[in-house]
Design a protein around this motif. Structure first.
Motif, PDB file in Angstrom:
ATOM      1  N   LEU A 131       0.755  -1.167  -0.095  1.00 19.49           N
ATOM      2  CA  LEU A 131       0.120  -0.050  -0.024  1.00 19.49           C
ATOM      3  C   LEU A 131       0.942   1.196   0.105  1.00 19.49           C
ATOM      4  CD1 LEU A 131      -0.235   1.599   3.022  1.00 19.49           C
ATOM      5  CD2 LEU A 131      -0.940  -0.539   3.610  1.00 19.49           C
ATOM      6  N   LEU A 132       0.345   2.398  -0.640  1.00 18.82           N
ATOM      7  CA  LEU A 132       0.981   3.655  -0.511  1.00 18.82           C
ATOM      8  C   LEU A 132       0.009   4.670  -0.529  1.00 18.82           C
ATOM      9  CD1 LEU A 132       3.413   5.387  -0.691  1.00 18.82           C
ATOM     10  CD2 LEU A 132       3.089   5.295  -3.107  1.00 18.82           C
ATOM     11  N   ALA A 133      -0.001   5.614   0.596  1.00 20.54           N
ATOM     12  CA  ALA A 133      -0.756   6.519   0.688  1.00 20.54           C
ATOM     13  C   ALA A 133      -0.129   7.984   0.640  1.00 20.54           C
ATOM     14  CB  ALA A 133      -1.579   6.527   1.899  1.00 20.54           C
ATOM     15  N   VAL A 134      -0.565   9.021   0.166  1.00 25.86           N
ATOM     16  CA  VAL A 134      -0.078  10.310   0.144  1.00 25.86           C
ATOM     17  C   VAL A 134      -0.943  11.433   0.283  1.00 25.86           C
ATOM     18  CG1 VAL A 134       1.812   9.829  -1.578  1.00 25.86           C
ATOM     19  CG2 VAL A 134      -0.492  10.681  -2.362  1.00 25.86           C
ATOM     20  N   VAL A 135      -0.646  12.327   0.951  1.00 25.02           N
ATOM     21  CA  VAL A 135      -1.391  13.602   1.461  1.00 25.02           C
ATOM     22  C   VAL A 135      -0.787  14.896   0.991  1.00 25.02           C
ATOM     23  CG1 VAL A 135      -2.460  14.620   3.274  1.00 25.02           C
ATOM     24  CG2 VAL A 135      -2.323  12.176   3.424  1.00 25.02           C
ATOM     25  N   LYS A 136      -1.830  15.744   0.134  1.00 27.97           N
ATOM     26  CA  LYS A 136      -1.327  16.733  -0.200  1.00 27.97           C
ATOM     27  C   LYS A 136      -0.974  17.872   1.051  1.00 27.97           C
ATOM     28  CE  LYS A 136      -2.441  20.876  -3.352  1.00 27.97           C
ATOM     29  NZ  LYS A 136      -1.877  22.026  -2.274  1.00 27.97           N
ATOM     30  N   ASN A 137       0.110  18.596   0.845  1.00 21.29           N
ATOM     31  CA  ASN A 137       0.722  19.638   1.722  1.00 21.29           C
ATOM     32  C   ASN A 137       0.154  20.753   1.521  1.00 21.29           C
ATOM     33  OD1 ASN A 137       2.035  21.350   3.535  1.00 21.29           O
ATOM     34  ND2 ASN A 137       3.932  20.466   3.166  1.00 21.29           N
ATOM     35  N   ASP A 138      -0.932  21.442   2.451  1.00 21.88           N
ATOM     36  CA  ASP A 138      -1.533  22.509   2.109  1.00 21.88           C
ATOM     37  C   ASP A 138      -0.720  23.958   2.157  1.00 21.88           C
ATOM     38  OD1 ASP A 138      -4.194  21.341   1.902  1.00 21.88           O
ATOM     39  OD2 ASP A 138      -4.682  21.241   4.088  1.00 21.88           O
ATOM     40  N   ALA A 140       2.349  23.735   1.001  1.00 13.84           N
ATOM     41  CA  ALA A 140       3.345  23.997   0.042  1.00 13.84           C
ATOM     42  C   ALA A 140       3.008  23.218  -1.095  1.00 13.84           C
ATOM     43  CB  ALA A 140       4.778  23.500   0.702  1.00 13.84           C
ATOM     44  N   PRO A 141       3.787  23.284  -2.348  1.00 11.55           N
ATOM     45  CA  PRO A 141       3.426  22.475  -3.450  1.00 11.55           C
ATOM     46  C   PRO A 141       3.944  21.179  -3.400  1.00 11.55           C
ATOM     47  CG  PRO A 141       5.047  24.097  -3.906  1.00 11.55           C
ATOM     48  CD  PRO A 141       4.602  24.535  -2.624  1.00 11.55           C
ATOM     49  N   SER A 142       3.491  20.273  -2.408  1.00 13.37           N
ATOM     50  CA  SER A 142       4.099  19.023  -2.526  1.00 13.37           C
ATOM     51  C   SER A 142       3.267  17.868  -1.839  1.00 13.37           C
ATOM     52  CB  SER A 142       5.458  19.162  -1.503  1.00 13.37           C
ATOM     53  OG  SER A 142       4.850  19.430   0.109  1.00 13.37           O
ATOM     54  N   LEU A 143       3.482  16.753  -2.067  1.00 16.71           N
ATOM     55  CA  LEU A 143       2.723  15.779  -1.577  1.00 16.71           C
ATOM     56  C   LEU A 143       3.689  15.013  -0.483  1.00 16.71           C
ATOM     57  CD1 LEU A 143       1.364  13.701  -4.448  1.00 16.71           C
ATOM     58  CD2 LEU A 143       0.120  14.957  -2.912  1.00 16.71           C
ATOM     59  N   GLU A 144       3.151  14.636   0.560  1.00 17.15           N
ATOM     60  CA  GLU A 144       3.614  14.041   1.599  1.00 17.15           C
ATOM     61  C   GLU A 144       3.394  12.288   1.758  1.00 17.15           C
ATOM     62  OE1 GLU A 144       3.512  15.557   5.516  1.00 17.15           O
ATOM     63  OE2 GLU A 144       3.954  17.647   4.679  1.00 17.15           O
ATOM     64  N   VAL A 145       4.283  11.689   1.759  1.00 21.53           N
ATOM     65  CA  VAL A 145       4.059  10.109   1.768  1.00 21.53           C
ATOM     66  C   VAL A 145       3.456  10.060   3.216  1.00 21.53           C
ATOM     67  CG1 VAL A 145       4.865   7.846   1.516  1.00 21.53           C
ATOM     68  CG2 VAL A 145       5.888   9.576  -0.049  1.00 21.53           C
ATOM     69  N   PHE A 146       2.217   9.404   3.198  1.00 20.62           N
ATOM     70  CA  PHE A 146       1.597   8.924   4.246  1.00 20.62           C
ATOM     71  C   PHE A 146       2.089   7.655   5.110  1.00 20.62           C
ATOM     72  CE2 PHE A 146      -1.820   6.413   6.675  1.00 20.62           C
ATOM     73  CZ  PHE A 146      -1.791   7.194   7.708  1.00 20.62           C
ATOM     74  N   GLN A 147       2.111   6.712   4.124  1.00 20.51           N
ATOM     75  CA  GLN A 147       2.477   5.381   4.608  1.00 20.51           C
ATOM     76  C   GLN A 147       2.879   4.581   3.324  1.00 20.51           C
ATOM     77  OE1 GLN A 147       3.160   4.814   7.551  1.00 20.51           O
ATOM     78  NE2 GLN A 147       4.200   2.704   7.225  1.00 20.51           N
ATOM     79  N   LEU A 148       4.071   3.901   3.284  1.00 18.52           N
ATOM     80  CA  LEU A 148       4.660   2.845   2.054  1.00 18.52           C
ATOM     81  C   LEU A 148       4.803   1.586   3.029  1.00 18.52           C
ATOM     82  CD1 LEU A 148       5.526   1.843  -0.520  1.00 18.52           C
ATOM     83  CD2 LEU A 148       7.658   2.878  -0.035  1.00 18.52           C
ATOM     84  N   VAL A 149       3.992   0.556   2.565  1.00 15.75           N
ATOM     85  CA  VAL A 149       4.041  -0.906   3.254  1.00 15.75           C
ATOM     86  C   VAL A 149       4.257  -1.957   1.934  1.00 15.75           C
ATOM     87  CG1 VAL A 149       3.471  -2.710   4.828  1.00 15.75           C
ATOM     88  CG2 VAL A 149       3.048  -0.196   5.468  1.00 15.75           C
ATOM     89  N   VAL A 150       5.214  -2.989   2.148  1.00 14.74           N
ATOM     90  CA  VAL A 150       5.016  -4.023   1.220  1.00 14.74           C
ATOM     91  C   VAL A 150       5.159  -5.311   2.253  1.00 14.74           C
ATOM     92  CG1 VAL A 150       6.399  -5.346  -0.726  1.00 14.74           C
ATOM     93  CG2 VAL A 150       6.066  -2.810  -0.797  1.00 14.74           C
ATOM     94  N   SER A 151       3.965  -6.140   1.820  1.00 18.33           N
ATOM     95  CA  SER A 151       3.984  -7.387   2.464  1.00 18.33           C
ATOM     96  C   SER A 151       5.533  -8.043   2.687  1.00 18.33           C
ATOM     97  CB  SER A 151       3.051  -8.536   1.893  1.00 18.33           C
ATOM     98  OG  SER A 151       2.904  -9.698   2.407  1.00 18.33           O
ATOM     99  N   PHE A 152       5.883  -8.673   3.776  1.00 19.89           N
ATOM    100  CA  PHE A 152       7.338  -9.236   3.999  1.00 19.89           C
ATOM    101  C   PHE A 152       7.655 -10.240   2.773  1.00 19.89           C
ATOM    102  CE2 PHE A 152      10.220 -12.419   5.674  1.00 19.89           C
ATOM    103  CZ  PHE A 152      10.950 -11.500   6.212  1.00 19.89           C
TER     104      PHE A 152
END
Length: 229
Positions: A131-138, A140-152
């Motif tokens: 999974l990967l989730a990103v959130v827009k930074n209000d 600044a003109p950027s996205l913040e990676v909320f979480q990145l996980v890959v099954s073991f």
């Protein structure tokens, strides 16, 4: 955005039926860092010195007792482990109670944010493998990676790279100029992946949102990495 595929996997947007698997994977992805953080903390020269000192104190106070030395040393190690666990467990609880409580509202229904799932075929069945989730930074003109996980079991197959590339493309489509990720110092494999994809470290601090003493004993740093597009 078009779905990205290869021979064995697909990167697609999150859908509500994914939630049980996503929450389980998210929980694993956070708590798996406890042991690496603990071993990294205990291998620090300062903590090695404390471990030896505490063990010697136990040996002396116990009347030359090796058992007492091990008991004192074990108590110190448990304290450090508790601090590491406390930091990640509290982070997990906060996120499950906020962003992860309603993934659809926070991500799917908000076009400024994004949530993708890596699906892989395992024994003829499709399984959520990342999974990967990103959130827009209000601010600044950027996205913040909320979480990145890959099954073991599905690591080292390029899923993390595919997910991050999806986020970068999404960022470009949004007309944003940066992708930002905040990561803990215990996540050495993830740090290497981000570096490989062009992210650079822009700041390091000890603010883990935990008690100051807990953070100091756990010796966990928060690392910010950025990629300019």
């Amino acid at each position: 955005m078009e779905q990205k595929t290869n021979l064995k996997s697909i990167i697609r947007p999150y859908k509500p039926t994914d939630k049980p698997a996503i929450v389980s994977l998210f929980r694993f992805g956070i708590l798996e860092h406890v042991y690496p953080a603990f071993f990294k903390a205990m291998s620090h020269p300062d903590h090695i010195g404390v471990t030896l000192s505490v063990s010697v104190a136990g040996y002396v106070l116990g009347g030359s007792s090796y058992f007492q030395a091990m008991l004192f040393g074990g108590a110190w190690a448990f304290l450090v482990y508790y601090c590491c666990h406390d930091i990640y467990h509290n982070y997990l609880r906060r996120k499950l109670d906020t962003e992860m409580a309603d993934i659809r509202e926070k991500f799917s229904d908000n076009q400024a944010n994004g949530f993708w799932v890596a699906e892989m075929e395992v024994n003829g069945q499709s399984k959520v493998a990342g999974l990967l989730a990103v959130v827009k930074n209000d601010n600044a003109p950027s996205l913040e990676v909320f979480q990145l996980v890959v099954s073991f079991n599905q690591r080292r197959k390029g899923l993390g790279t595919q997910l991050l590339e999806t986020a970068v493309e999404f960022c470009k489509e949004q007309g944003l100029s940066r992708v930002i990720v905040d990561i803990s110092s215990a996540q050495t494999a993830a740090i290497s992946l981000f570096r490989k994809l062009g992210f650079t470290v822009t700041s390091v601090n000890s603010n883990t949102l935990a008690n100051h003493l807990v953070s100091k004993l756990a010796r966990i740093n928060a690392i910010r990495m950025e990629k300019h597009l």
